[in-house]
Design a protein around this motif. Structure first.
Motif, mmCIF file in Angstrom:
data_model
loop_
_atom_site.group_PDB
_atom_site.id
_atom_site.type_symbol
_atom_site.label_atom_id
_atom_site.label_comp_id
_atom_site.label_asym_id
_atom_site.label_seq_id
_atom_site.Cartn_x
_atom_site.Cartn_y
_atom_site.Cartn_z
ATOM 1 N N ALA A 167 0.824 -1.206 0.000
ATOM 2 C CA ALA A 167 0.000 0.000 0.000
ATOM 3 C C ALA A 167 0.861 1.259 0.000
ATOM 4 O O ALA A 167 0.566 2.231 -0.712
ATOM 5 N N SER A 168 1.926 1.257 0.791
ATOM 6 C CA SER A 168 2.792 2.431 0.867
ATOM 7 C C SER A 168 3.538 2.660 -0.442
ATOM 8 O O SER A 168 3.712 3.804 -0.885
ATOM 9 N N GLU A 169 3.971 1.581 -1.088
ATOM 10 C CA GLU A 169 4.657 1.713 -2.374
ATOM 11 C C GLU A 169 3.723 2.299 -3.433
ATOM 12 O O GLU A 169 4.114 3.187 -4.196
ATOM 13 N N ALA A 170 2.489 1.802 -3.475
ATOM 14 C CA ALA A 170 1.517 2.313 -4.443
ATOM 15 C C ALA A 170 1.190 3.777 -4.169
ATOM 16 O O ALA A 170 1.043 4.586 -5.092
ATOM 17 N N CYS A 171 1.103 4.111 -2.895
ATOM 18 C CA CYS A 171 0.798 5.478 -2.485
ATOM 19 C C CYS A 171 1.858 6.456 -2.988
ATOM 20 O O CYS A 171 1.550 7.505 -3.556
ATOM 21 N N VAL A 172 3.118 6.123 -2.804
ATOM 22 C CA VAL A 172 4.217 6.984 -3.240
ATOM 23 C C VAL A 172 4.265 7.065 -4.761
ATOM 24 O O VAL A 172 4.512 8.130 -5.331
ATOM 25 N N ALA A 173 4.006 5.945 -5.436
ATOM 26 C CA ALA A 173 4.003 5.946 -6.903
ATOM 27 C C ALA A 173 2.884 6.830 -7.442
ATOM 28 O O ALA A 173 3.059 7.515 -8.461
ATOM 29 N N ASN A 174 1.733 6.847 -6.766
ATOM 30 C CA ASN A 174 0.640 7.743 -7.156
ATOM 31 C C ASN A 174 1.040 9.201 -6.982
ATOM 32 O O ASN A 174 0.757 10.050 -7.832
ATOM 33 N N ARG A 208 13.039 5.776 -5.204
ATOM 34 C CA ARG A 208 12.966 4.765 -6.254
ATOM 35 C C ARG A 208 12.376 5.303 -7.554
ATOM 36 O O ARG A 208 12.454 4.650 -8.588
ATOM 37 N N HIS A 209 11.728 6.456 -7.512
ATOM 38 C CA HIS A 209 11.153 7.097 -8.702
ATOM 39 C C HIS A 209 10.128 6.203 -9.403
ATOM 40 O O HIS A 209 10.038 6.201 -10.634
ATOM 41 N N SER A 210 9.361 5.452 -8.642
ATOM 42 C CA SER A 210 8.271 4.663 -9.235
ATOM 43 C C SER A 210 7.095 5.587 -9.521
ATOM 44 O O SER A 210 6.796 6.490 -8.726
ATOM 45 N N VAL A 211 6.434 5.372 -10.639
ATOM 46 C CA VAL A 211 5.294 6.196 -11.040
ATOM 47 C C VAL A 211 4.165 5.270 -11.460
ATOM 48 O O VAL A 211 4.349 4.395 -12.313
ATOM 49 N N ARG A 212 3.003 5.457 -10.876
ATOM 50 C CA ARG A 212 1.874 4.595 -11.235
ATOM 51 C C ARG A 212 0.563 5.273 -10.869
ATOM 52 O O ARG A 212 0.436 5.838 -9.783
ATOM 53 N N GLY A 213 -0.403 5.199 -11.766
ATOM 54 C CA GLY A 213 -1.725 5.713 -11.463
ATOM 55 C C GLY A 213 -2.530 4.692 -10.686
ATOM 56 O O GLY A 213 -2.068 3.591 -10.386
#
Length: 289
Positions: A167-174, A208-213
């Motif tokens: 959840a935290s990874e997705a949150c940061v990517a958003n 990490r510069h992850s990007v995701r909607g």
């Protein structure tokens, strides 16, 4: 001249792609896990010097065709590619202003879903509005104001999100996606600075510069009143309000999660009856931001 946001992002993503990912042979004794600059340049069909200048911020005007080639070389998906174009200031400009006010019709729509948690967020994941059952779903939190802040700084987040790491990874990517939008950048940057100071986990994930909607995958929650439940969700762009999204949760009929969601609806109704506000029953309240 220092590196640009685009250059920093490209350098970071280069480290996420292995030679095997793009059909290159990895020789024994290789010292880097990701791609080298010359490998990205070769795959994209540009000179090594040009690509190096792009990462270093000495080249600030890449063409769309070059960015498309680099996106392909780095295996960027749609969200990542869009982010690259925005960082290069090549994305279409938004003609409508970004605002946090809601269309009046949305208030009634949210209130009409007594058994369906629904909320409206902006790009930096501020919760602009929610219905009563969504308030019940998030009642473990001290404040229901911003999903990033709730995830990283409220102790309830560690228990509420059954898979907190995911959840935290997705949150940061958003949030990273919001960071690339010029009209949302200032507010997103302020939130990033706040989270950097508050959470070591956030600092690590941001780097990490992850990007995701938003996706439509199911999420698992642990609610202190009703226990474990798994909810699917859909995200809808609000037409006429750039950056706003309507998030709607639902449970599969016949499952225990469906029964627990109905129970949350009953708890929400009881809470409204026991603690009346100045408005009518089931009126949606905007949370402080």
């Amino acid at each position: 001249m220092g590196s640009t946001e685009l250059g920093i992002f490209l350098a970071s993503r280069r480290g996420h792609v292995t030679p095997d990912d793009v059909g290159l042979t990895s020789r024994p004794g290789r010292r880097v896990s990701g791609l080298r600059r010359e490998e990205v340049a070769m795959l994209a069909g540009v000179s090594v010097d040009y690509y190096a200048r792009l990462e270093q911020g000495r080249e600030r005007n890449p063409s769309p065709s070059v960015l498309n080639a680099i996106a392909g070389a780095l295996n960027l998906d749609a969200d990542l590619s869009e982010h690259v174009f925005r960082l290069a200031d090549l994305a279409p400009a938004e003609r409508q202003p970004v605002r946090d006010s809601l269309d009046p019709s949305l208030w009634g729509l949210l209130a009409s879903w007594a058994h369906t948690p629904a909320l409206i967020i902006n790009r930096q994941l501020d919760i602009l509005a929610h219905n009563d059952i969504a308030a019940a779903l998030y009642s473990d939190f001290a404040r229901v104001d911003n999903i990033v802040r709730m995830t990283f700084t409220d102790p309830a987040g560690r228990d509420f999100f059954a898979d907190w790491a995911r959840a935290s990874e997705a949150c940061v990517a958003n949030l990273r996606l919001a960071f690339g939008h010029p009209r949302s950048h200032e507010n997103a940057a302020a939130l990033v600075a706040e989270m950097h100071a508050a959470s070591a986990e956030f600092r690590l994930l941001w780097g990490r510069h992850s990007v995701r909607g938003k996706t439509s995958e199911a999420k698992a929650f642990h609610h202190r009143a009703v226990g474990d439940l798994v909810l699917g969700f859909n995200a809808f762009d609000v037409r006429g309000s750039p950056g706003q999204q309507l998030i709607v949760y639902q449970a599969v009929a016949g499952t225990s999660s469906h029964d627990k969601l109905r129970l949350l609806g009953a708890l929400a109704a009881t809470n409204v009856d026991d603690h009346p506000t100045s408005g009518r029953r089931h009126e949606i309240k905007r949370m402080p931001i």
